[in-house]
Design a protein around this motif. Structure first.
Motif, PDB file in Angstrom:
ATOM      1  N   GLY A 125      -5.981  -1.844  -5.852  1.00  0.00           N
ATOM      2  CA  GLY A 125      -5.997  -2.854  -4.799  1.00  0.00           C
ATOM      3  C   GLY A 125      -4.786  -3.767  -4.860  1.00  0.00           C
ATOM      4  O   GLY A 125      -4.237  -4.159  -3.816  1.00  0.00           O
ATOM      5  N   LEU A 126      -4.348  -4.108  -6.060  1.00  0.00           N
ATOM      6  CA  LEU A 126      -3.143  -4.930  -6.198  1.00  0.00           C
ATOM      7  C   LEU A 126      -1.917  -4.204  -5.658  1.00  0.00           C
ATOM      8  O   LEU A 126      -1.092  -4.793  -4.950  1.00  0.00           O
ATOM      9  CB  LEU A 126      -2.930  -5.291  -7.671  1.00  0.00           C
ATOM     10  CG  LEU A 126      -3.860  -6.360  -8.258  1.00  0.00           C
ATOM     11  CD1 LEU A 126      -3.666  -6.461  -9.768  1.00  0.00           C
ATOM     12  CD2 LEU A 126      -3.615  -7.718  -7.603  1.00  0.00           C
ATOM     13  N   LEU A 127      -1.807  -2.913  -5.973  1.00  0.00           N
ATOM     14  CA  LEU A 127      -0.683  -2.133  -5.461  1.00  0.00           C
ATOM     15  C   LEU A 127      -0.727  -2.059  -3.935  1.00  0.00           C
ATOM     16  O   LEU A 127       0.305  -2.171  -3.262  1.00  0.00           O
ATOM     17  CB  LEU A 127      -0.723  -0.720  -6.054  1.00  0.00           C
ATOM     18  CG  LEU A 127      -0.532  -0.609  -7.566  1.00  0.00           C
ATOM     19  CD1 LEU A 127      -0.707   0.840  -8.017  1.00  0.00           C
ATOM     20  CD2 LEU A 127       0.834  -1.136  -7.989  1.00  0.00           C
ATOM     21  N   VAL A 128      -1.924  -1.878  -3.401  1.00  0.00           N
ATOM     22  CA  VAL A 128      -2.084  -1.815  -1.948  1.00  0.00           C
ATOM     23  C   VAL A 128      -1.708  -3.146  -1.299  1.00  0.00           C
ATOM     24  O   VAL A 128      -1.045  -3.184  -0.255  1.00  0.00           O
ATOM     25  CB  VAL A 128      -3.535  -1.425  -1.600  1.00  0.00           C
ATOM     26  CG1 VAL A 128      -3.823  -1.692  -0.123  1.00  0.00           C
ATOM     27  CG2 VAL A 128      -3.785   0.048  -1.923  1.00  0.00           C
ATOM     28  N   GLY A 129      -2.123  -4.252  -1.911  1.00  0.00           N
ATOM     29  CA  GLY A 129      -1.800  -5.564  -1.365  1.00  0.00           C
ATOM     30  C   GLY A 129      -0.297  -5.806  -1.301  1.00  0.00           C
ATOM     31  O   GLY A 129       0.231  -6.296  -0.301  1.00  0.00           O
ATOM     32  N   ILE A 130       0.411  -5.430  -2.372  1.00  0.00           N
ATOM     33  CA  ILE A 130       1.869  -5.573  -2.377  1.00  0.00           C
ATOM     34  C   ILE A 130       2.484  -4.681  -1.298  1.00  0.00           C
ATOM     35  O   ILE A 130       3.384  -5.096  -0.555  1.00  0.00           O
ATOM     36  CB  ILE A 130       2.439  -5.211  -3.762  1.00  0.00           C
ATOM     37  CG1 ILE A 130       1.918  -6.180  -4.817  1.00  0.00           C
ATOM     38  CG2 ILE A 130       3.964  -5.224  -3.732  1.00  0.00           C
ATOM     39  CD1 ILE A 130       2.266  -5.790  -6.240  1.00  0.00           C
ATOM     40  N   GLY A 131       1.984  -3.444  -1.216  1.00  0.00           N
ATOM     41  CA  GLY A 131       2.516  -2.509  -0.228  1.00  0.00           C
ATOM     42  C   GLY A 131       2.331  -2.980   1.201  1.00  0.00           C
ATOM     43  O   GLY A 131       3.249  -2.854   2.035  1.00  0.00           O
ATOM     44  N   MET A 132       1.187  -3.564   1.512  1.00  0.00           N
ATOM     45  CA  MET A 132       0.947  -4.018   2.883  1.00  0.00           C
ATOM     46  C   MET A 132       1.754  -5.268   3.215  1.00  0.00           C
ATOM     47  O   MET A 132       2.134  -5.467   4.363  1.00  0.00           O
ATOM     48  CB  MET A 132      -0.543  -4.286   3.103  1.00  0.00           C
ATOM     49  CG  MET A 132      -1.374  -3.025   3.244  1.00  0.00           C
ATOM     50  SD  MET A 132      -0.727  -1.822   4.434  1.00  0.00           S
ATOM     51  CE  MET A 132      -0.950  -2.676   5.995  1.00  0.00           C
ATOM     52  N   CYS A 133       2.045  -6.106   2.211  1.00  0.00           N
ATOM     53  CA  CYS A 133       2.940  -7.242   2.461  1.00  0.00           C
ATOM     54  C   CYS A 133       4.325  -6.744   2.832  1.00  0.00           C
ATOM     55  O   CYS A 133       4.968  -7.279   3.741  1.00  0.00           O
ATOM     56  CB  CYS A 133       3.009  -8.130   1.216  1.00  0.00           C
ATOM     57  SG  CYS A 133       1.574  -9.182   0.989  1.00  0.00           S
ATOM     58  N   LEU A 134       4.785  -5.699   2.134  1.00  0.00           N
ATOM     59  CA  LEU A 134       6.095  -5.127   2.451  1.00  0.00           C
ATOM     60  C   LEU A 134       6.076  -4.471   3.825  1.00  0.00           C
ATOM     61  O   LEU A 134       6.980  -4.684   4.641  1.00  0.00           O
ATOM     62  CB  LEU A 134       6.495  -4.106   1.380  1.00  0.00           C
ATOM     63  CG  LEU A 134       6.705  -4.651  -0.039  1.00  0.00           C
ATOM     64  CD1 LEU A 134       7.052  -3.518  -0.992  1.00  0.00           C
ATOM     65  CD2 LEU A 134       7.795  -5.709  -0.048  1.00  0.00           C
ATOM     66  N   TYR A 135       5.047  -3.672   4.089  1.00  0.00           N
ATOM     67  CA  TYR A 135       4.998  -2.945   5.355  1.00  0.00           C
ATOM     68  C   TYR A 135       4.834  -3.892   6.538  1.00  0.00           C
ATOM     69  O   TYR A 135       5.494  -3.740   7.575  1.00  0.00           O
ATOM     70  CB  TYR A 135       3.853  -1.940   5.337  1.00  0.00           C
ATOM     71  CG  TYR A 135       3.809  -1.063   6.559  1.00  0.00           C
ATOM     72  CD1 TYR A 135       4.640   0.044   6.670  1.00  0.00           C
ATOM     73  CD2 TYR A 135       2.939  -1.334   7.619  1.00  0.00           C
ATOM     74  CE1 TYR A 135       4.614   0.852   7.793  1.00  0.00           C
ATOM     75  CE2 TYR A 135       2.909  -0.540   8.743  1.00  0.00           C
ATOM     76  CZ  TYR A 135       3.747   0.558   8.820  1.00  0.00           C
ATOM     77  OH  TYR A 135       3.730   1.347   9.947  1.00  0.00           O
ATOM     78  N   GLY A 136       3.953  -4.874   6.389  1.00  0.00           N
ATOM     79  CA  GLY A 136       3.688  -5.791   7.486  1.00  0.00           C
ATOM     80  C   GLY A 136       4.839  -6.719   7.808  1.00  0.00           C
ATOM     81  O   GLY A 136       4.875  -7.319   8.883  1.00  0.00           O
ATOM     82  N   SER A 137       5.781  -6.852   6.877  1.00  0.00           N
ATOM     83  CA  SER A 137       6.962  -7.662   7.139  1.00  0.00           C
ATOM     84  C   SER A 137       8.129  -6.825   7.655  1.00  0.00           C
ATOM     85  O   SER A 137       9.203  -7.359   7.932  1.00  0.00           O
ATOM     86  CB  SER A 137       7.392  -8.402   5.863  1.00  0.00           C
ATOM     87  OG  SER A 137       7.691  -7.480   4.830  1.00  0.00           O
TER      88      SER A 137
END
Length: 322
Positions: free
Chosen positions: A202-214
């Motif tokens: 979940g932590l990896l996913v959270g970081i990934g979505m911050c990158l993708y969403g920006s």
């Protein structure tokens, strides 16, 4: 006409934008490796993480760092609930792997539908603008998003490697992935390890979505497409090989982005399903390296449990806990 500068720009941009794909693929591969679950509900966690950041930054006007922090909190919370309420209950009821797989699909679709009802179907982003300042390095344009994204990916993977290799919980995760029954015999609680694994993912996913969403626009169903990419990378890289999934995600990301040089941009999405088809039909066990090259692969993937004897792993983990 293709020139060196064009190829360099495409390769750099493709590598930079593969950062979040790597994190999604490693998160999926980690849960599959330890928990033995094809966790398509990871798409639901991705959706929750993005809209937590979107609501914080775009809607509430709060700082970006706070939005990403809340995205991590939301991803961890959603992952923990998924394990405690869903997977743990299914294990106690001895649900079949197919039933668990169907459950993950239902969760991902349900969360996507809820996101549509709450936030609508219009594409959104975390920040009001997707335009980042650009600096020319030679003739290659490097945006202010690229280097922080690469640093975030490398940092997250380095922390994961250190966690699996040196932390007690990480070693327990390796032991359970190798042989869960033997690990439990040595006093390792499987349920706690499963929870730790899915929270780490979940932590990896959270970081990934911050990158993708920006970097790109997101709709409620976007996470499902990103999940399919993670599945393809996991299969081609070899099920159970975290770093193989990471390297494959980079390669697929470069191929997909570089394809714009040869095919229309609207066909890029189709390539994802081509990757999946080829992976499932022709590479169900991943890419097998020749024996003379496996030494390098082993050095890259030291946490792969194929290199650790089951009895030694569980015994060492049991002693660590004691």
């Amino acid at each position: 006409m293709l020139t060196f500068d064009i190829l360099a720009q495409v390769l750099w941009t493709s590598f930079a934008t593969s950062t979040y794909l790597v994190l999604f693929a490693v998160a999926f591969a980690l849960v599959l490796k330890v928990n033995r679950i094809f966790n398509f509900a990871q798409a639901a966690v991705m959706t929750v993480a993005f809209y937590a950041a979107h609501a914080t930054v775009s809607m509430a006007g709060l700082p970006g760092w706070l939005g990403c922090l809340l995205a991590l909190v939301a991803a961890v919370t959603a992952s923990a609930l998924l394990e405690l309420v869903g997977f743990r209950s299914l294990r106690r009821r001895r649900a079949t792997p197919m039933f668990v797989f169907i459950f993950t699909l239902i969760v991902s679709e349900m969360v996507a539908y809820l996101a549509m009802l709450i936030f609508g179907t219009w594409p959104t982003t975390i920040f009001p603008s997707l335009f980042w300042p650009v600096t020319l390095v030679g003739n290659v344009a490097v945006s202010d998003w690229d280097l922080p994204a690469i640093a975030s990916m490398v940092g997250a993977l380095a922390l994961l490697f250190g966690f699996l290799r040196y932390a007690q919980t990480g070693r327990f995760m390796i032991a359970v992935a190798d042989n869960p029954d033997l690990a439990e015999l040595y006093g390792i609680e499987k349920d706690r390890v499963y929870l730790a694994t899915i929270v780490t993912a979940g932590l990896l996913v959270g970081i990934g979505m911050c990158l993708y969403g920006s970097r790109a626009q997101v709709q409620p169903t976007t996470s499902i497409e990103l999940m399919l990419f993670a599945v393809a990378a996991t299969i081609i890289g070899g099920i159970g090989n975290l770093w193989g999934a990471a390297l494959t995600a980079v390669a697929l990301g470069v191929v997909q982005n570089a394809s714009v040089l040869f095919i229309p941009a609207e066909w890029q999405g189709f390539l994802l399903y081509v990757f999946l088809f080829l992976a499932i039909v022709f590479l169900p066990n991943g890419i097998r390296l020749p024996d003379r090259r496996r030494g390098l692969a082993r050095r890259i993937a030291r946490v792969d449990l194929g290199e650790t004897k089951p009895a030694e792993t569980a015994a060492a983990s049991g002693r660590g806990k004691a």
